[in-house]
Write a protein that holds these residues in place. Sequence first.
Motif, PDB file in Angstrom:
ATOM      1  N   GLY A  21      -4.797   2.323   8.832  1.00  0.00           N
ATOM      2  CA  GLY A  21      -5.469   1.544   9.855  1.00  0.00           C
ATOM      3  C   GLY A  21      -4.436   0.711  10.581  1.00  0.00           C
ATOM      4  O   GLY A  21      -3.232   0.915  10.418  1.00  0.00           O
ATOM      5  N   HIS A  24      -4.046  -2.160   7.591  1.00  0.00           N
ATOM      6  CA  HIS A  24      -4.476  -1.829   6.239  1.00  0.00           C
ATOM      7  C   HIS A  24      -4.450  -0.316   6.041  1.00  0.00           C
ATOM      8  O   HIS A  24      -4.547   0.446   6.998  1.00  0.00           O
ATOM      9  N   ASP A  25      -4.349   0.089   4.773  1.00  0.00           N
ATOM     10  CA  ASP A  25      -4.547   1.484   4.396  1.00  0.00           C
ATOM     11  C   ASP A  25      -5.884   1.559   3.680  1.00  0.00           C
ATOM     12  O   ASP A  25      -6.265   0.643   2.952  1.00  0.00           O
ATOM     13  N   THR A  26      -6.598   2.650   3.881  1.00  0.00           N
ATOM     14  CA  THR A  26      -7.906   2.822   3.278  1.00  0.00           C
ATOM     15  C   THR A  26      -7.820   3.809   2.120  1.00  0.00           C
ATOM     16  O   THR A  26      -7.238   4.882   2.253  1.00  0.00           O
ATOM     17  N   THR A  33     -15.057   2.461  -1.049  1.00  0.00           N
ATOM     18  CA  THR A  33     -13.934   2.342  -0.116  1.00  0.00           C
ATOM     19  C   THR A  33     -13.263   0.991  -0.317  1.00  0.00           C
ATOM     20  O   THR A  33     -13.937  -0.021  -0.493  1.00  0.00           O
ATOM     21  N   GLN A  35      -9.860  -1.365   1.290  1.00  0.00           N
ATOM     22  CA  GLN A  35      -8.759  -1.498   2.237  1.00  0.00           C
ATOM     23  C   GLN A  35      -7.679  -2.368   1.626  1.00  0.00           C
ATOM     24  O   GLN A  35      -7.967  -3.461   1.139  1.00  0.00           O
TER      25      GLN A  35
END
Length: 57
Positions: A21, A24-26, A33, A35
């Motif tokens: 993102g 952030h990484d998801t 989920t 983040q």
Amino acid sequence: MKRRELVKLLEKAGFEFKEHGGNHDTYKRGSDTEQIPRHKEINEITAKSIIKKWGLK
């Protein structure tokens, strides 16, 4: 806490990288989920919150 340590805990619990993102990484596990901020060091409060939320460690 180092970001890589937190990612390893998530991956050990079955989470897999989904996408990058803006900041952030998801990570995803089924319908779960999470983040993760893309910083070398993650704030201890944030890290502890994520660990507690998913019952890691």
